[in-house]
Motif scaffolding. Structure first.
Motif, PDB file in Angstrom:
ATOM      1  N   TRP A  65      26.777  23.420 -90.863  1.00  0.00           N
ATOM      2  CA  TRP A  65      28.178  23.781 -91.079  1.00  0.00           C
ATOM      3  C   TRP A  65      28.667  24.772 -90.015  1.00  0.00           C
ATOM      4  O   TRP A  65      29.835  24.744 -89.635  1.00  0.00           O
ATOM      5  CB  TRP A  65      28.362  24.398 -92.464  1.00  0.00           C
ATOM      6  N   SER A  66      27.765  25.634 -89.555  1.00  0.00           N
ATOM      7  CA  SER A  66      28.141  26.637 -88.548  1.00  0.00           C
ATOM      8  C   SER A  66      28.337  26.033 -87.165  1.00  0.00           C
ATOM      9  O   SER A  66      29.022  26.604 -86.326  1.00  0.00           O
ATOM     10  CB  SER A  66      27.061  27.734 -88.463  1.00  0.00           C
ATOM     11  N   GLY A  67      27.718  24.909 -86.920  1.00  0.00           N
ATOM     12  CA  GLY A  67      27.840  24.245 -85.629  1.00  0.00           C
ATOM     13  C   GLY A  67      26.640  24.405 -84.732  1.00  0.00           C
ATOM     14  O   GLY A  67      26.388  23.580 -83.860  1.00  0.00           O
ATOM     15  N   SER A  68      25.879  25.476 -84.935  1.00  0.00           N
ATOM     16  CA  SER A  68      24.673  25.714 -84.129  1.00  0.00           C
ATOM     17  C   SER A  68      23.898  26.871 -84.733  1.00  0.00           C
ATOM     18  O   SER A  68      24.428  27.631 -85.555  1.00  0.00           O
ATOM     19  CB  SER A  68      25.034  26.042 -82.678  1.00  0.00           C
ATOM     20  N   LYS A  69      22.652  27.013 -84.303  1.00  0.00           N
ATOM     21  CA  LYS A  69      21.847  28.132 -84.772  1.00  0.00           C
ATOM     22  C   LYS A  69      22.457  29.448 -84.311  1.00  0.00           C
ATOM     23  O   LYS A  69      22.514  30.433 -85.069  1.00  0.00           O
ATOM     24  CB  LYS A  69      20.416  28.010 -84.250  1.00  0.00           C
ATOM     25  N   GLU A  70      22.940  29.477 -83.067  1.00  0.00           N
ATOM     26  CA  GLU A  70      23.556  30.698 -82.536  1.00  0.00           C
ATOM     27  C   GLU A  70      24.763  31.109 -83.376  1.00  0.00           C
ATOM     28  O   GLU A  70      24.921  32.278 -83.735  1.00  0.00           O
ATOM     29  CB  GLU A  70      23.979  30.475 -81.084  1.00  0.00           C
ATOM     30  N   LYS A  74      25.416  34.505 -86.095  1.00  0.00           N
ATOM     31  CA  LYS A  74      26.580  35.389 -86.018  1.00  0.00           C
ATOM     32  C   LYS A  74      27.339  35.410 -87.341  1.00  0.00           C
ATOM     33  O   LYS A  74      27.781  36.468 -87.792  1.00  0.00           O
ATOM     34  CB  LYS A  74      27.499  34.947 -84.883  1.00  0.00           C
ATOM     35  N   TRP A  75      27.474  34.233 -87.967  1.00  0.00           N
ATOM     36  CA  TRP A  75      28.114  34.181 -89.270  1.00  0.00           C
ATOM     37  C   TRP A  75      27.305  34.946 -90.314  1.00  0.00           C
ATOM     38  O   TRP A  75      27.863  35.652 -91.159  1.00  0.00           O
ATOM     39  CB  TRP A  75      28.289  32.728 -89.726  1.00  0.00           C
ATOM     40  N   LYS A  77      25.383  37.488 -89.816  1.00  0.00           N
ATOM     41  CA  LYS A  77      25.567  38.923 -89.562  1.00  0.00           C
ATOM     42  C   LYS A  77      26.887  39.405 -90.156  1.00  0.00           C
ATOM     43  O   LYS A  77      26.949  40.463 -90.794  1.00  0.00           O
ATOM     44  CB  LYS A  77      25.538  39.184 -88.061  1.00  0.00           C
ATOM     45  N   LEU A  78      27.947  38.619 -89.971  1.00  0.00           N
ATOM     46  CA  LEU A  78      29.259  38.980 -90.519  1.00  0.00           C
ATOM     47  C   LEU A  78      29.243  38.937 -92.040  1.00  0.00           C
ATOM     48  O   LEU A  78      29.739  39.865 -92.710  1.00  0.00           O
ATOM     49  CB  LEU A  78      30.323  38.022 -89.975  1.00  0.00           C
ATOM     50  N   ILE A  79      28.677  37.885 -92.602  1.00  0.00           N
ATOM     51  CA  ILE A  79      28.623  37.725 -94.062  1.00  0.00           C
ATOM     52  C   ILE A  79      27.829  38.859 -94.700  1.00  0.00           C
ATOM     53  O   ILE A  79      28.239  39.426 -95.723  1.00  0.00           O
ATOM     54  CB  ILE A  79      28.022  36.350 -94.417  1.00  0.00           C
ATOM     55  N   THR A  80      26.712  39.216 -94.097  1.00  0.00           N
ATOM     56  CA  THR A  80      25.896  40.318 -94.619  1.00  0.00           C
ATOM     57  C   THR A  80      26.670  41.631 -94.592  1.00  0.00           C
ATOM     58  O   THR A  80      26.635  42.415 -95.547  1.00  0.00           O
ATOM     59  CB  THR A  80      24.601  40.465 -93.796  1.00  0.00           C
ATOM     60  N   TYR A  81      27.400  41.853 -93.506  1.00  0.00           N
ATOM     61  CA  TYR A  81      28.189  43.082 -93.371  1.00  0.00           C
ATOM     62  C   TYR A  81      29.290  43.133 -94.430  1.00  0.00           C
ATOM     63  O   TYR A  81      29.477  44.160 -95.101  1.00  0.00           O
ATOM     64  CB  TYR A  81      28.804  43.159 -91.975  1.00  0.00           C
ATOM     65  N   LEU A  82      30.016  42.036 -94.610  1.00  0.00           N
ATOM     66  CA  LEU A  82      31.097  41.993 -95.590  1.00  0.00           C
ATOM     67  C   LEU A  82      30.559  42.128 -97.016  1.00  0.00           C
ATOM     68  O   LEU A  82      31.192  42.758 -97.868  1.00  0.00           O
ATOM     69  CB  LEU A  82      31.882  40.688 -95.450  1.00  0.00           C
ATOM     70  N   ALA A  83      29.386  41.558 -97.274  1.00  0.00           N
ATOM     71  CA  ALA A  83      28.765  41.671 -98.601  1.00  0.00           C
ATOM     72  C   ALA A  83      28.410  43.130 -98.903  1.00  0.00           C
ATOM     73  O   ALA A  83      28.660  43.625-100.003  1.00  0.00           O
ATOM     74  CB  ALA A  83      27.529  40.791 -98.675  1.00  0.00           C
ATOM     75  N   CYS A 107      24.815  32.971 -97.641  1.00  0.00           N
ATOM     76  CA  CYS A 107      25.531  32.308 -96.534  1.00  0.00           C
ATOM     77  C   CYS A 107      25.899  30.875 -96.919  1.00  0.00           C
ATOM     78  O   CYS A 107      27.040  30.441 -96.737  1.00  0.00           O
ATOM     79  CB  CYS A 107      24.684  32.312 -95.267  1.00  0.00           C
ATOM     80  N   TRP A 108      24.936  30.152 -97.458  1.00  0.00           N
ATOM     81  CA  TRP A 108      25.179  28.770 -97.865  1.00  0.00           C
ATOM     82  C   TRP A 108      26.234  28.713 -98.962  1.00  0.00           C
ATOM     83  O   TRP A 108      27.164  27.895 -98.910  1.00  0.00           O
ATOM     84  CB  TRP A 108      23.880  28.138 -98.359  1.00  0.00           C
ATOM     85  N   SER A 109      26.114  29.571 -99.971  1.00  0.00           N
ATOM     86  CA  SER A 109      27.059  29.580-101.084  1.00  0.00           C
ATOM     87  C   SER A 109      28.471  29.910-100.610  1.00  0.00           C
ATOM     88  O   SER A 109      29.451  29.322-101.087  1.00  0.00           O
ATOM     89  CB  SER A 109      26.626  30.600-102.143  1.00  0.00           C
ATOM     90  N   THR A 110      28.561  30.847 -99.672  1.00  0.00           N
ATOM     91  CA  THR A 110      29.869  31.252 -99.153  1.00  0.00           C
ATOM     92  C   THR A 110      30.534  30.099 -98.413  1.00  0.00           C
ATOM     93  O   THR A 110      31.706  29.788 -98.649  1.00  0.00           O
ATOM     94  CB  THR A 110      29.723  32.458 -98.217  1.00  0.00           C
ATOM     95  N   PHE A 111      29.791  29.451 -97.529  1.00  0.00           N
ATOM     96  CA  PHE A 111      30.357  28.339 -96.771  1.00  0.00           C
ATOM     97  C   PHE A 111      30.687  27.150 -97.682  1.00  0.00           C
ATOM     98  O   PHE A 111      31.688  26.463 -97.480  1.00  0.00           O
ATOM     99  CB  PHE A 111      29.393  27.913 -95.663  1.00  0.00           C
ATOM    100  N   ARG A 112      29.840  26.909 -98.674  1.00  0.00           N
ATOM    101  CA  ARG A 112      30.120  25.812 -99.602  1.00  0.00           C
ATOM    102  C   ARG A 112      31.431  26.061-100.334  1.00  0.00           C
ATOM    103  O   ARG A 112      32.269  25.158-100.462  1.00  0.00           O
ATOM    104  CB  ARG A 112      28.990  25.669-100.623  1.00  0.00           C
ATOM    105  N   THR A 113      31.631  27.298-100.791  1.00  0.00           N
ATOM    106  CA  THR A 113      32.864  27.650-101.495  1.00  0.00           C
ATOM    107  C   THR A 113      34.075  27.502-100.589  1.00  0.00           C
ATOM    108  O   THR A 113      35.104  26.945-100.986  1.00  0.00           O
ATOM    109  CB  THR A 113      32.774  29.090-102.029  1.00  0.00           C
ATOM    110  N   LEU A 114      33.962  27.997 -99.359  1.00  0.00           N
ATOM    111  CA  LEU A 114      35.078  27.883 -98.407  1.00  0.00           C
ATOM    112  C   LEU A 114      35.424  26.426 -98.143  1.00  0.00           C
ATOM    113  O   LEU A 114      36.601  26.042 -98.114  1.00  0.00           O
ATOM    114  CB  LEU A 114      34.724  28.587 -97.089  1.00  0.00           C
ATOM    115  N   LYS A 115      34.401  25.602 -97.967  1.00  0.00           N
ATOM    116  CA  LYS A 115      34.640  24.189 -97.676  1.00  0.00           C
ATOM    117  C   LYS A 115      35.274  23.483 -98.879  1.00  0.00           C
ATOM    118  O   LYS A 115      36.132  22.622 -98.713  1.00  0.00           O
ATOM    119  CB  LYS A 115      33.327  23.505 -97.275  1.00  0.00           C
ATOM    120  N   GLU A 116      34.858  23.847-100.086  1.00  0.00           N
ATOM    121  CA  GLU A 116      35.455  23.238-101.276  1.00  0.00           C
ATOM    122  C   GLU A 116      36.910  23.661-101.431  1.00  0.00           C
ATOM    123  O   GLU A 116      37.730  22.910-101.978  1.00  0.00           O
ATOM    124  CB  GLU A 116      34.659  23.625-102.522  1.00  0.00           C
TER     125      GLU A 116
END
Length: 314
Positions: A65-70, A74-75, A77-83, A107-116
């Motif tokens: 979903w992120s597009g790449s490992k890189e 980064k996502w 890191k951002l998700i952890t900071y916001l959490a 991270c997975w749960s956050t992206f799944r929710t955003l995509k839904e």
């Protein structure tokens, strides 16, 4: 583990064909096709594919979903900071365990929710978000949180503090109560989907989240069913409810926050939900229903007694 995502990542990272990947794994090309269609994959094979795909401990679907490992790093890191930022502002008196990410699924749960919700994930991680979060000044932090994706994520996490606080205060023990045996029913999904429920309680720009109304309707419908299962099991087991559990569905995040905080302070220890009084009334009525015929027969009025139903109406 998503076998389809793992195969796709491995093929992309190795830049090889399905046949070549099959040879590396010592399986048939047909097996690769089955995995791409979602067939179960053994844990040893998952580990081999994760190594070939070079994703480390990252969830393969999240990386995809992120597009790449890189990008995913980064996502993350951002998700952890916001959490962490949202968790610091929790006022319910309960730890918001999903934000501590003990299971590594945030991270997975956050992206799944955003995509839904219909939120599009940028193919490349936004340059303006690729900063040292620990070195942010107040104005920079405010700007970060007001950015479209961080804004939605942060508000969902803040809402999750309230939702999880209410869940921890009034529902958690019921879900895991051995006497109720609710965990293996659909009611066992309550905890796993709390992030989605938290997302239902924020305001969003539907131009950014075009599927929000449909997502919200489905999520709330699911929770009504799941909570009903827990309430019915608690009623049958005679277990008191200290609050109306459906509040977790209908109440705002702020209202749930207040309910949880009161419970954590011990303000609700003597309170019983009206369902308990109704249960006591029903139990009493059943007892009367059982003994009244015997009393009437003892008084020899059983056969001649006739109920005047008109006097039962107000």
């Amino acid at each position: 583990m998503d076998s389809e995502a793992l195969v796709k990542l491995a093929l992309s990272h190795l830049q090889c064909s399905q046949k070549e990947l099959a040879t590396r794994l010592d399986v048939s090309p047909t097996q690769i096709t089955k995995w791409k269609k979602g067939e179960h994959m053994s844990i040893p094979m998952q580990d081999r594919l994760k190594e070939l795909a070079d994703v480390g401990d990252l969830d393969p679907t999240f990386v995809l979903w992120s597009g790449s490992k890189e990008n995913s790093l980064k996502w993350k890191k951002l998700i952890t900071y916001l959490a962490e930022l949202a968790h610091e502002g929790a006022e319910t008196g309960y730890y918001t365990r999903p934000l501590e990410d003990e299971t590594g699924m945030l991270c997975w749960s956050t992206f799944r929710t955003l995509k839904e919700m219909g939120v599009s994930i940028p193919k490349a991680f936004p340059i303006e978000l690729d900063v040292d979060y620990d070195a942010l000044e107040d104005e920079q932090l405010e700007a970060l949180i007001e950015s479209p994706h961080p804004s939605i994520i942060y508000r969902i996490y803040s809402s999750l503090n309230s939702v999880y606080g209410f869940y921890a205060a009034y529902i958690y023990n019921l879900v895991y109560d051995d006497e109720l045996d609710a965990f293996d029913t659909p009611g066992g999904d309550i905890e796993a989907c709390l992030l989605s429920l938290a997302a239902c309680k924020i305001e969003v720009d539907e131009s950014i989240a075009p599927n929000f109304r449909k997502f919200r309707h489905q999520t709330l419908s699911d929770y009504k069913k799941w909570i009903a299962i827990i309430k019915e099991k608690a009623f049958r087991a005679g277990i008191p409810l200290r609050a109306e559990l459906l509040k977790i569905v209908y109440s705002s995040a702020e209202e749930l926050d207040n309910e949880a905080e009161m419970e954590s302070f011990g303000s609700n220890t003597s309170r019983l939900h009206p369902d308990i009084y109704m249960n006591e009334l029903l139990v009493g009525m059943r007892a009367i229903h059982q003994v009244l015929p015997a009393i009437m027969k003892k008084l020899e009025i059983y056969d001649e007694f006739q109920l005047n139903e008109s006097e039962l109406h107000i």
